[in-house]
Design a protein around this motif. Structure first.
Motif, PDB file in Angstrom:
ATOM      1  N   ILE A 167       1.291  -4.945  -0.586  1.00 16.38           N
ATOM      2  CA  ILE A 167       1.684  -4.009  -1.649  1.00 16.38           C
ATOM      3  C   ILE A 167       2.241  -2.697  -1.093  1.00 16.38           C
ATOM      4  O   ILE A 167       3.201  -2.145  -1.639  1.00 16.38           O
ATOM      5  N   ASN A 168       1.653  -2.198  -0.024  1.00 14.37           N
ATOM      6  CA  ASN A 168       2.012  -0.882   0.512  1.00 14.37           C
ATOM      7  C   ASN A 168       3.481  -0.809   0.943  1.00 14.37           C
ATOM      8  O   ASN A 168       3.991  -1.707   1.603  1.00 14.37           O
ATOM      9  N   ALA A 169       4.143   0.285   0.543  1.00 18.31           N
ATOM     10  CA  ALA A 169       5.552   0.491   0.897  1.00 18.31           C
ATOM     11  C   ALA A 169       5.679   0.753   2.390  1.00 18.31           C
ATOM     12  O   ALA A 169       4.858   1.451   2.988  1.00 18.31           O
ATOM     13  N   GLY A 182      -1.139   1.040   7.427  1.00 20.02           N
ATOM     14  CA  GLY A 182      -0.057   1.143   6.460  1.00 20.02           C
ATOM     15  C   GLY A 182       0.660   2.479   6.512  1.00 20.02           C
ATOM     16  O   GLY A 182       0.562   3.239   7.480  1.00 20.02           O
ATOM     17  N   PHE A 183       1.375   2.763   5.429  1.00 21.00           N
ATOM     18  CA  PHE A 183       2.171   3.989   5.318  1.00 21.00           C
ATOM     19  C   PHE A 183       1.663   4.809   4.139  1.00 21.00           C
ATOM     20  O   PHE A 183       1.377   4.263   3.073  1.00 21.00           O
ATOM     21  N   SER A 184       1.537   6.111   4.334  1.00 22.45           N
ATOM     22  CA  SER A 184       1.113   7.006   3.258  1.00 22.45           C
ATOM     23  C   SER A 184       2.320   7.806   2.796  1.00 22.45           C
ATOM     24  O   SER A 184       2.945   8.518   3.580  1.00 22.45           O
ATOM     25  N   TRP A 185       2.639   7.680   1.493  1.00 20.49           N
ATOM     26  CA  TRP A 185       3.820   8.328   0.933  1.00 20.49           C
ATOM     27  C   TRP A 185       3.491   9.452  -0.038  1.00 20.49           C
ATOM     28  O   TRP A 185       4.378  10.034  -0.637  1.00 20.49           O
ATOM     29  N   VAL A 242       1.739   3.609  -2.601  1.00 22.83           N
ATOM     30  CA  VAL A 242       2.006   4.829  -1.817  1.00 22.83           C
ATOM     31  C   VAL A 242       0.969   5.042  -0.712  1.00 22.83           C
ATOM     32  O   VAL A 242       1.048   6.011   0.035  1.00 22.83           O
ATOM     33  N   GLY A 243      -0.016   4.138  -0.599  1.00 22.22           N
ATOM     34  CA  GLY A 243      -0.933   4.162   0.535  1.00 22.22           C
ATOM     35  C   GLY A 243      -2.154   5.032   0.392  1.00 22.22           C
ATOM     36  O   GLY A 243      -2.760   5.408   1.395  1.00 22.22           O
TER      37      GLY A 243
END
Length: 196
Positions: A19-21, A95-98, A149-150
């Motif tokens: 799910i994470n971008a 993951g990535f945090s946006w 968005v993490g």
């Protein structure tokens, strides 16, 4: 964040990764994720106000239980976070945090737990299926947004929903028990006055 067994934990991480971008995700989609991680709650509150103002007096009986349910869920949220501190994806570099600053040390933060709790409370007290389904869709979109968005793991979304269900059940049982107790007291007084 080892809450469950290893297979369930692996599933949780796999779902988050899906799910994470990522850095290859289109910017417009990331903007949508940010929008869905915050705005559905404001839409839900506005919708609730319109729903309450547009209904008859019978809705007024459900307003206090809905507010009490949200209060119980908020307390439980902080209690669980105090007992078992929250580990966000950014804390363990997964993951990535946006959207920085949205996770505030609770299982669901003040964001998705509010919407899921509001949905379950409205299902119990208002019994308007169209309104409840609309809230549920907003809640799912909000849950997807915060994972996208993490900010949170999928397991934290599930735990937040469990807190919402439990809070709604506690208030429902309390109100039902209080009504039965009141009925018992008044019926007993009626019987005693009939004997005298």
């Amino acid at each position: 964040m080892l809450i469950f067994g290893v297979p369930v934990q692996n599933l949780n991480l796999d779902l988050f990764t899906i799910i994470n971008a990522t850095s290859n995700t289109a910017l417009w989609l990331i903007d949508w994720g940010r929008f869905l991680s915050w705005w559905p709650q404001l839409i839900a509150v506005c919708g609730l106000l319109i729903f309450i103002l547009g209904k008859k007096d019978d809705v007024a009986d459900g307003i206090l239980p809905v507010i009490a349910t949200i209060g119980i869920a908020t307390v439980l949220n902080y209690l669980v976070a105090w007992i078992y501190p929250l580990v966000t994806p950014s804390d363990i570099s997964i993951g990535f945090s946006w959207m920085h600053g949205a996770s505030l040390g609770q299982w669901m933060g003040p964001y998705p737990i509010f919407l899921s709790t509001l949905t379950f409370a409205c299902i119990v007290w208002f019994r308007s299926y169209l309104f409840s389904i609309s809230l549920f869709v907003l809640g799912m979109a909000n849950a997807w947004g915060v994972v996208f968005v993490g900010n949170y793991f999928p397991s934290q979304i599930l735990l937040g929903m469990c807190i919402g269900v439990f809070s709604a059940l506690v208030i429902f049982l309390f109100v039902r028990g209080q009504r039965q107790l009141r009925y018992y007291i008044f019926s007993s007084q009626g019987k005693l006055s009939g004997l005298s």
